[in-house]
Design a protein around this motif. Structure first.
Motif, mmCIF file in Angstrom:
data_model
loop_
_atom_site.group_PDB
_atom_site.id
_atom_site.type_symbol
_atom_site.label_atom_id
_atom_site.label_comp_id
_atom_site.label_asym_id
_atom_site.label_seq_id
_atom_site.Cartn_x
_atom_site.Cartn_y
_atom_site.Cartn_z
ATOM 1 N N ILE A 115 -6.521 7.730 -20.993
ATOM 2 C CA ILE A 115 -6.809 6.518 -20.310
ATOM 3 C C ILE A 115 -5.427 6.213 -19.607
ATOM 4 O O ILE A 115 -5.518 5.730 -18.430
ATOM 5 N N VAL A 116 -4.445 6.039 -20.380
ATOM 6 C CA VAL A 116 -3.047 5.675 -19.796
ATOM 7 C C VAL A 116 -2.643 6.726 -18.555
ATOM 8 O O VAL A 116 -2.264 6.448 -17.504
ATOM 9 N N LEU A 117 -2.988 8.056 -19.005
ATOM 10 C CA LEU A 117 -2.647 9.433 -17.881
ATOM 11 C C LEU A 117 -3.299 9.061 -16.854
ATOM 12 O O LEU A 117 -3.089 9.341 -15.727
ATOM 13 N N LEU A 118 -4.686 8.726 -16.926
ATOM 14 C CA LEU A 118 -5.812 8.508 -15.735
ATOM 15 C C LEU A 118 -5.214 7.136 -14.967
ATOM 16 O O LEU A 118 -5.193 7.250 -13.670
ATOM 17 N N ASN A 119 -4.765 6.144 -15.645
ATOM 18 C CA ASN A 119 -4.336 4.998 -14.813
ATOM 19 C C ASN A 119 -2.906 5.531 -14.124
ATOM 20 O O ASN A 119 -2.965 5.040 -12.922
ATOM 21 N N LEU A 120 -2.212 6.327 -14.604
ATOM 22 C CA LEU A 120 -0.950 6.564 -13.912
ATOM 23 C C LEU A 120 -1.318 7.593 -12.798
ATOM 24 O O LEU A 120 -0.654 7.480 -11.684
ATOM 25 N N CYS A 121 -2.299 8.344 -12.834
ATOM 26 C CA CYS A 121 -2.738 9.144 -11.711
ATOM 27 C C CYS A 121 -3.353 8.370 -10.498
ATOM 28 O O CYS A 121 -3.167 8.537 -9.423
ATOM 29 N N VAL A 122 -4.189 7.236 -11.088
ATOM 30 C CA VAL A 122 -4.449 6.276 -9.946
ATOM 31 C C VAL A 122 -3.507 5.809 -9.323
ATOM 32 O O VAL A 122 -3.515 5.558 -8.147
ATOM 33 N N VAL A 123 -2.292 5.094 -10.039
ATOM 34 C CA VAL A 123 -1.447 4.340 -9.419
ATOM 35 C C VAL A 123 -0.635 5.466 -8.573
ATOM 36 O O VAL A 123 -0.134 4.911 -7.384
ATOM 37 N N ALA A 124 -0.300 6.599 -9.115
ATOM 38 C CA ALA A 124 0.705 7.481 -8.283
ATOM 39 C C ALA A 124 -0.470 8.018 -7.045
ATOM 40 O O ALA A 124 0.290 7.962 -5.836
ATOM 41 N N GLY A 125 -1.736 8.091 -7.002
ATOM 42 C CA GLY A 125 -2.542 8.303 -5.854
ATOM 43 C C GLY A 125 -2.350 7.295 -4.840
ATOM 44 O O GLY A 125 -2.166 7.654 -3.673
ATOM 45 N N TRP A 126 -2.399 6.107 -5.127
ATOM 46 C CA TRP A 126 -2.254 4.852 -4.190
ATOM 47 C C TRP A 126 -0.866 4.879 -3.623
ATOM 48 O O TRP A 126 -0.764 4.618 -2.493
ATOM 49 N N PHE A 127 0.363 4.934 -4.391
ATOM 50 C CA PHE A 127 1.480 5.144 -3.837
ATOM 51 C C PHE A 127 1.759 6.109 -2.968
ATOM 52 O O PHE A 127 2.415 6.125 -2.121
ATOM 53 N N ILE A 128 1.300 7.491 -3.459
ATOM 54 C CA ILE A 128 1.468 8.388 -2.327
ATOM 55 C C ILE A 128 0.734 8.303 -1.035
ATOM 56 O O ILE A 128 1.560 8.546 0.008
ATOM 57 N N GLY A 129 -0.463 8.004 -1.124
ATOM 58 C CA GLY A 129 -1.292 7.407 0.035
ATOM 59 C C GLY A 129 -0.336 6.611 0.927
ATOM 60 O O GLY A 129 -0.318 6.513 2.273
ATOM 61 N N TRP A 130 0.177 5.458 0.153
ATOM 62 C CA TRP A 130 1.144 4.292 0.803
ATOM 63 C C TRP A 130 2.364 4.813 1.471
ATOM 64 O O TRP A 130 2.699 4.679 2.665
ATOM 65 N N TYR A 131 2.775 5.723 0.792
ATOM 66 C CA TYR A 131 4.047 6.355 1.294
ATOM 67 C C TYR A 131 3.783 7.265 2.642
ATOM 68 O O TYR A 131 4.443 7.236 3.494
ATOM 69 N N LYS A 132 2.857 8.034 2.309
ATOM 70 C CA LYS A 132 2.418 9.021 3.486
ATOM 71 C C LYS A 132 1.961 8.234 4.674
ATOM 72 O O LYS A 132 2.404 8.524 5.959
ATOM 73 N N ASP A 133 1.367 7.311 4.554
ATOM 74 C CA ASP A 133 0.835 6.163 5.703
ATOM 75 C C ASP A 133 2.169 5.725 6.257
ATOM 76 O O ASP A 133 2.308 5.469 7.559
#
Length: 161
Positions: A115-133
């Motif tokens: 569950i913690v790993l999945l949460n990390l993946c979600v947060v990292a995905g949002w951060f990468i999207g924000w960074y790329k945008d």
């Protein structure tokens, strides 16, 4: 009562007279000279649609969920209340699943780690999207001639972040 007062304030500050139907994620160069104005919710284009969606979303207490893009932001307190409601509503689901593995410590730690790993993946995905945008916005500003150089891009985006 809280939501009613917040909506009164919202309508007083954002009414059809000072409404601009063009939504922007970032501040625009002309914002300072336009005076007081407001924009729609990110995924809506009308004032009435934004108001109606905001009322429904805040009354149901679901503004912290992904549908927040359909409403205006009213207050931090109601956002935290929404997170609390989400946790309370999801508790029976997770509790009934976890009770079946009670006493099996290694399995509980494994499930917790997943569950913690999945949460990390979600947060990292949002951060990468924000960074790329953000990087795309900087490149677009340089290409459109708004900025003189790449050095100006950092200053321009930092000023309005």
């Amino acid at each position: 009562v809280s939501i009613g007062l917040l909506l009164i304030n919202q309508v007083a500050m954002c009414n059809p007279a000072n409404y601009d139907p063009a939504f922007h994620w970032h501040a625009q160069w002309t914002d300072a000279s336009r005076g007081d104005f407001c924009e729609p919710a990110p995924l809506l284009s009308s004032w009435w649609g934004s108001l109606f969606a905001t009322i429904v979303i805040y009354v149901l207490g679901i503004q912290s969920w992904p549908i927040y893009l359909f409403s205006w932001f009213l207050s931090y307190y109601t956002w935290f209340s929404s997170v609390y409601y989400a946790m309370v509503s999801s508790h029976p689901f997770f509790y009934s699943r976890m009770i079946t593995i009670r006493g099996r410590i290694r399995l509980i730690w494994a499930v917790t780690g997943i569950i913690v790993l999945l949460n990390l993946c979600v947060v990292a995905g949002w951060f990468i999207g924000w960074y790329k945008d953000r990087a795309i916005s900087e490149d677009r500003a340089i290409v459109d001639g708004l900025l003189g150089s790449a050095d100006d891009a950092a200053e321009w985006t930092g000023q309005f972040s």
